[in-house]
Scaffold this motif. Structure first.
Motif, short mmCIF file in Angstrom:
data_model
loop_
_atom_site.label_atom_id
_atom_site.label_comp_id
_atom_site.label_asym_id
_atom_site.label_seq_id
_atom_site.Cartn_x
_atom_site.Cartn_y
_atom_site.Cartn_z
N GLU A 1 41.21 38.48 8.27
CA GLU A 1 41.85 39.10 7.11
C GLU A 1 43.22 39.61 7.52
O GLU A 1 43.36 40.24 8.57
CB GLU A 1 40.99 40.25 6.58
N VAL A 2 44.21 39.39 6.69
CA VAL A 2 45.58 39.81 7.00
C VAL A 2 45.88 41.24 6.53
O VAL A 2 46.60 41.97 7.19
CB VAL A 2 46.61 38.81 6.43
N ASP A 3 45.32 41.66 5.42
CA ASP A 3 45.61 42.98 4.85
C ASP A 3 44.89 44.08 5.62
O ASP A 3 43.66 44.03 5.78
CB ASP A 3 45.19 43.01 3.38
N GLU A 4 45.64 45.05 6.09
CA GLU A 4 45.08 46.13 6.92
C GLU A 4 43.96 46.89 6.21
O GLU A 4 42.90 47.13 6.77
CB GLU A 4 46.17 47.10 7.37
N GLY A 5 44.19 47.30 4.97
CA GLY A 5 43.18 48.06 4.24
C GLY A 5 41.90 47.28 4.02
O GLY A 5 40.80 47.79 4.22
N SER A 6 42.05 46.03 3.63
CA SER A 6 40.88 45.17 3.42
C SER A 6 40.16 44.91 4.73
O SER A 6 38.92 44.92 4.79
CB SER A 6 41.30 43.84 2.79
N PHE A 7 40.94 44.68 5.80
CA PHE A 7 40.34 44.44 7.11
C PHE A 7 39.50 45.65 7.53
O PHE A 7 38.35 45.49 7.97
CB PHE A 7 41.43 44.16 8.14
N GLN A 8 40.03 46.84 7.40
CA GLN A 8 39.28 48.05 7.78
C GLN A 8 38.02 48.21 6.94
O GLN A 8 36.97 48.60 7.45
CB GLN A 8 40.17 49.29 7.66
N GLN A 9 38.12 47.88 5.65
CA GLN A 9 36.93 47.95 4.79
C GLN A 9 35.88 46.95 5.24
O GLN A 9 34.69 47.26 5.30
CB GLN A 9 37.32 47.70 3.33
N ALA A 10 36.31 45.74 5.59
CA ALA A 10 35.37 44.73 6.07
C ALA A 10 34.69 45.19 7.36
O ALA A 10 33.46 45.08 7.50
CB ALA A 10 36.08 43.39 6.30
N ILE A 11 35.47 45.72 8.29
CA ILE A 11 34.91 46.21 9.56
C ILE A 11 33.89 47.32 9.31
O ILE A 11 32.81 47.33 9.90
CB ILE A 11 36.03 46.66 10.52
N ASP A 12 34.22 48.24 8.42
CA ASP A 12 33.27 49.31 8.07
C ASP A 12 31.99 48.72 7.46
O ASP A 12 30.88 49.13 7.81
CB ASP A 12 33.89 50.29 7.08
N ASN A 13 32.16 47.75 6.57
CA ASN A 13 30.99 47.11 5.96
C ASN A 13 30.16 46.38 7.00
O ASN A 13 28.93 46.42 6.95
CB ASN A 13 31.43 46.17 4.83
N PHE A 14 30.82 45.71 7.94
CA PHE A 14 30.10 45.01 9.00
C PHE A 14 29.30 46.00 9.85
O PHE A 14 28.13 45.79 10.14
CB PHE A 14 31.05 44.22 9.90
N LYS A 15 29.95 47.09 10.25
CA LYS A 15 29.30 48.10 11.10
C LYS A 15 28.09 48.72 10.41
O LYS A 15 27.13 49.09 11.07
CB LYS A 15 30.29 49.20 11.48
N ASN A 16 28.17 48.86 9.09
CA ASN A 16 27.11 49.52 8.34
C ASN A 16 26.01 48.57 7.87
O ASN A 16 25.09 48.99 7.18
CB ASN A 16 27.69 50.28 7.14
N SER A 17 26.12 47.30 8.22
CA SER A 17 25.11 46.35 7.79
C SER A 17 24.06 46.14 8.88
O SER A 17 24.30 46.40 10.05
CB SER A 17 25.75 45.00 7.44
N LYS A 18 22.91 45.65 8.49
CA LYS A 18 21.87 45.38 9.49
C LYS A 18 22.17 44.10 10.26
O LYS A 18 21.44 43.75 11.17
CB LYS A 18 20.49 45.33 8.84
N PHE A 19 23.29 43.44 9.93
CA PHE A 19 23.70 42.22 10.63
C PHE A 19 24.87 42.49 11.57
O PHE A 19 25.51 41.56 12.04
CB PHE A 19 24.12 41.15 9.62
N SER A 20 25.16 43.74 11.83
CA SER A 20 26.37 44.12 12.57
C SER A 20 26.50 43.44 13.93
O SER A 20 27.61 43.15 14.38
CB SER A 20 26.46 45.64 12.74
N ASP A 21 25.39 43.13 14.56
CA ASP A 21 25.44 42.49 15.88
C ASP A 21 25.88 41.03 15.80
O ASP A 21 26.21 40.42 16.82
CB ASP A 21 24.08 42.59 16.58
N ARG A 22 25.92 40.46 14.57
CA ARG A 22 26.31 39.06 14.41
C ARG A 22 27.60 38.88 13.63
O ARG A 22 28.01 37.78 13.30
CB ARG A 22 25.19 38.28 13.72
N LEU A 23 28.28 39.99 13.33
CA LEU A 23 29.51 39.95 12.55
C LEU A 23 30.69 40.42 13.38
O LEU A 23 30.59 41.42 14.10
CB LEU A 23 29.39 40.85 11.32
N ARG A 24 31.80 39.70 13.26
CA ARG A 24 33.00 40.07 14.00
C ARG A 24 34.22 39.79 13.14
O ARG A 24 34.31 38.74 12.50
CB ARG A 24 33.05 39.22 15.26
N GLY A 25 35.16 40.73 13.11
CA GLY A 25 36.35 40.57 12.29
C GLY A 25 37.62 40.55 13.11
O GLY A 25 37.68 41.15 14.19
#
Length: 110
Positions: free
Chosen positions: A27-51
């Protein structure tokens, strides 16, 4: 690989749908990227997600992806100047930043 992940919803759906898959997103947009990272960290799939925060045209990786997904901007009106507005307005006109031809060229090398 989810190109232009935004808040990360497609990457999250991919991780949920394919339990053995490692899912990466760019993701290029800083705000969207941070939101995605937060969503990844808070998901039960966090160990398989990387941004990654980058333009897909400049994204470098040693990975060769089996699948690339994207939900590119949903309309183009021929206007290639960037809007001075909300992130949503800018994303809708992202053809100025990522024309389809460049998206396809970038995906082809990944």
């Amino acid at each position: 690989l989810d190109v232009g992940t935004g808040c990360g919803i497609l990457a999250l759906i991919a991780a949920q749908s394919f339990p053995k898959a490692a899912v990466e997103a760019v993701e290029v947009d800083e705000g969207s990227f941070q939101q995605a990272i937060d969503n990844f960290k808070n998901s039960k799939f966090s160990d398989r997600l990387r941004g990654f925060r980058a333009r897909v045209q400049e994204f470098k990786t040693e990975e060769k992806y089996d699948v690339v997904i994207s939900n590119p901007p949903f309309f183009f009106d021929g206007n290639t100047k960037m809007l001075h507005g909300s992130r949503r307005e800018i994303a809708r006109h992202a053809g100025a930043c990522l024309p389809m031809k460049e998206l396809f060229q970038s995906v082809a090398r990944l």
